[in-house]
Design a protein around this motif. Sequence first.
Motif: not given
Length: 107
Positions: A67-83
Amino acid sequence: MVAMLLEDMLIDGGHEVVAVTGELERATQLLSEISADVVILDVNLNGRQSYPLANTLASRGVRIIFSTGYGSAGLKEEWRTTPILQKPFQARDLERAMRQVFDGASA
């Protein structure tokens, strides 16, 4: 407030909620006390990133929805495929994410 809303959405969607916390230390403690099929994990828990907890969950085979307000771009690279549940979200967004983790359905 967001946690209570999320809990209500999960229950209304037919899911069982086994624990809710906004504290990283408590979440880590809960890992040794309960089991879960999926964890909805805010990327930022009171100013602390939750990636160490996500690593532990993943190593145990627990499915994760971030859960984040930043979308997948706000995740660390290794987690970007996580829902992701991008804040603000609605019940349909939650159900889509749950389908992704349980059925492998696409967004």
